[in-house]
Design a protein around this motif. Structure first.
Motif, mmCIF file in Angstrom:
data_model
loop_
_atom_site.group_PDB
_atom_site.id
_atom_site.type_symbol
_atom_site.label_atom_id
_atom_site.label_comp_id
_atom_site.label_asym_id
_atom_site.label_seq_id
_atom_site.Cartn_x
_atom_site.Cartn_y
_atom_site.Cartn_z
ATOM 1 N N LEU A 235 0.746 -1.164 0.165
ATOM 2 C CA LEU A 235 0.228 -0.079 0.090
ATOM 3 C C LEU A 235 0.688 1.001 0.169
ATOM 4 C CD1 LEU A 235 -2.955 -1.068 2.645
ATOM 5 C CD2 LEU A 235 -3.349 -1.510 0.186
ATOM 6 N N GLU A 236 -0.204 2.587 -0.699
ATOM 7 C CA GLU A 236 1.062 3.622 -0.565
ATOM 8 C C GLU A 236 0.228 4.676 -0.805
ATOM 9 O OE1 GLU A 236 2.650 3.086 -5.182
ATOM 10 O OE2 GLU A 236 3.982 1.741 -4.442
ATOM 11 N N ALA A 237 0.261 5.965 0.153
ATOM 12 C CA ALA A 237 -0.513 6.681 0.233
ATOM 13 C C ALA A 237 -0.170 7.685 -0.962
ATOM 14 C CB ALA A 237 0.084 7.004 2.012
ATOM 15 N N HIS A 238 -1.269 8.016 -1.777
ATOM 16 C CA HIS A 238 -1.281 8.908 -2.365
ATOM 17 C C HIS A 238 -1.387 11.107 -2.059
ATOM 18 C CE1 HIS A 238 -2.370 10.157 -6.827
ATOM 19 N NE2 HIS A 238 -3.146 10.392 -6.753
ATOM 20 N N HIS A 239 -1.866 11.233 -2.936
ATOM 21 C CA HIS A 239 -1.573 12.809 -2.775
ATOM 22 C C HIS A 239 -2.755 13.178 -3.429
ATOM 23 C CE1 HIS A 239 1.980 13.420 -0.274
ATOM 24 N NE2 HIS A 239 1.337 14.195 0.289
ATOM 25 N N ILE A 240 -4.507 13.354 -3.405
ATOM 26 C CA ILE A 240 -5.417 13.652 -4.212
ATOM 27 C C ILE A 240 -4.737 14.658 -4.799
ATOM 28 C CG2 ILE A 240 -7.676 14.373 -3.989
ATOM 29 C CD1 ILE A 240 -7.953 12.755 -1.536
ATOM 30 N N LYS A 241 -4.775 15.634 -4.389
ATOM 31 C CA LYS A 241 -4.320 17.166 -4.801
ATOM 32 C C LYS A 241 -2.259 17.194 -4.906
ATOM 33 C CE LYS A 241 -8.088 19.790 -4.672
ATOM 34 N NZ LYS A 241 -8.581 20.723 -6.032
ATOM 35 N N SER A 242 -2.153 17.530 -5.888
ATOM 36 C CA SER A 242 -0.484 17.466 -6.175
ATOM 37 C C SER A 242 0.625 17.903 -5.191
ATOM 38 C CB SER A 242 -0.114 18.279 -7.941
ATOM 39 O OG SER A 242 1.178 17.996 -7.728
ATOM 40 N N GLY B 65 -4.918 13.035 1.652
ATOM 41 C CA GLY B 65 -4.744 11.518 1.236
ATOM 42 C C GLY B 65 -5.629 10.212 1.209
ATOM 43 N N VAL B 66 -4.891 9.739 -0.170
ATOM 44 C CA VAL B 66 -6.532 7.953 -0.305
ATOM 45 C C VAL B 66 -4.780 6.890 -0.052
ATOM 46 C CG1 VAL B 66 -6.138 8.688 -2.564
ATOM 47 C CG2 VAL B 66 -7.722 7.327 -1.299
ATOM 48 N N THR B 67 -5.590 5.832 0.254
ATOM 49 C CA THR B 67 -4.339 5.080 0.588
ATOM 50 C C THR B 67 -4.359 4.113 -0.939
ATOM 51 O OG1 THR B 67 -5.067 4.361 2.927
ATOM 52 C CG2 THR B 67 -3.831 2.460 1.847
ATOM 53 N N LEU B 68 -3.756 3.785 -1.284
ATOM 54 C CA LEU B 68 -3.586 2.942 -2.774
ATOM 55 C C LEU B 68 -2.672 1.416 -3.257
ATOM 56 C CD1 LEU B 68 -4.175 5.642 -5.878
ATOM 57 C CD2 LEU B 68 -6.052 4.560 -4.634
ATOM 58 N N CYS B 69 -2.881 0.958 -3.777
ATOM 59 C CA CYS B 69 -2.123 -0.242 -3.459
ATOM 60 C C CYS B 69 -1.172 0.594 -5.013
ATOM 61 C CB CYS B 69 -2.770 -1.805 -3.540
ATOM 62 S SG CYS B 69 -3.561 -1.605 -5.844
ATOM 63 N N HIS B 70 0.292 -0.426 -5.287
ATOM 64 C CA HIS B 70 0.650 -0.148 -5.849
ATOM 65 C C HIS B 70 -0.102 -0.302 -7.575
ATOM 66 C CE1 HIS B 70 5.001 0.724 -7.495
ATOM 67 N NE2 HIS B 70 5.136 -0.048 -8.906
ATOM 68 N N PRO B 71 -0.821 -0.821 -8.279
ATOM 69 C CA PRO B 71 -1.265 -0.715 -9.129
ATOM 70 C C PRO B 71 -1.890 0.078 -9.293
ATOM 71 C CG PRO B 71 -0.831 -2.883 -8.506
ATOM 72 C CD PRO B 71 -0.738 -2.397 -7.471
ATOM 73 N N CYS B 72 -2.927 0.742 -8.411
ATOM 74 C CA CYS B 72 -3.900 1.619 -8.410
ATOM 75 C C CYS B 72 -3.692 3.267 -8.493
ATOM 76 C CB CYS B 72 -4.803 1.155 -7.189
ATOM 77 S SG CYS B 72 -5.814 -0.382 -7.588
ATOM 78 N N HIS B 73 -2.129 2.984 -7.976
ATOM 79 C CA HIS B 73 -0.972 4.346 -7.791
ATOM 80 C C HIS B 73 -1.249 4.761 -9.153
ATOM 81 C CE1 HIS B 73 1.133 6.774 -5.301
ATOM 82 N NE2 HIS B 73 0.598 7.511 -5.619
ATOM 83 N N ARG B 74 -0.474 3.692 -9.770
ATOM 84 C CA ARG B 74 0.179 3.966 -11.321
ATOM 85 C C ARG B 74 -0.620 4.765 -11.932
ATOM 86 N NH1 ARG B 74 3.488 -0.842 -12.967
ATOM 87 N NH2 ARG B 74 3.761 0.296 -14.743
ATOM 88 N N ILE B 75 -1.800 3.823 -11.705
ATOM 89 C CA ILE B 75 -2.687 4.548 -12.476
ATOM 90 C C ILE B 75 -3.585 5.970 -12.503
ATOM 91 C CG2 ILE B 75 -5.560 3.827 -13.143
ATOM 92 C CD1 ILE B 75 -5.308 1.314 -12.671
#
Length: 71
Positions: free
Chosen positions: A38-45, A59-69
């Motif tokens: 899992l990775e924490a993704h910034h919604i706003k850059s 922030g939103v939690t995403l798995c690696h494949p979803c974070h790449r998308i």
């Protein structure tokens, strides 16, 4: 006592932000539900919205494949 560098402080703030985002999302990808890597993704850059960098709601939690998308 040695003064902590700005870079060290930023890194610690980011680790804390990441952990809070993952905890809030119950350690699951918000897109697909997996509990894998899992990775924490910034919604706003990160670069465009520096004032939102450590706001949990940005922030939103995403798995690696979803974070790449998402990027």
């Amino acid at each position: 006592m040695k003064k902590k560098s700005k870079k060290w402080i930023e890194r610690e703030k980011l680790k804390e932000w990441r952990e809070e985002v993952l905890k809030r999302d119950e350690y699951k990808c918000r897109t697909c539900g997996t509990k894998g890597y899992l990775e924490a993704h910034h919604i706003k850059s990160w670069s465009k919205y520096p004032r939102l960098r450590y706001i949990i709601k940005n922030g939103v939690t995403l798995c690696h494949p979803c974070h790449r998308i998402a990027n």
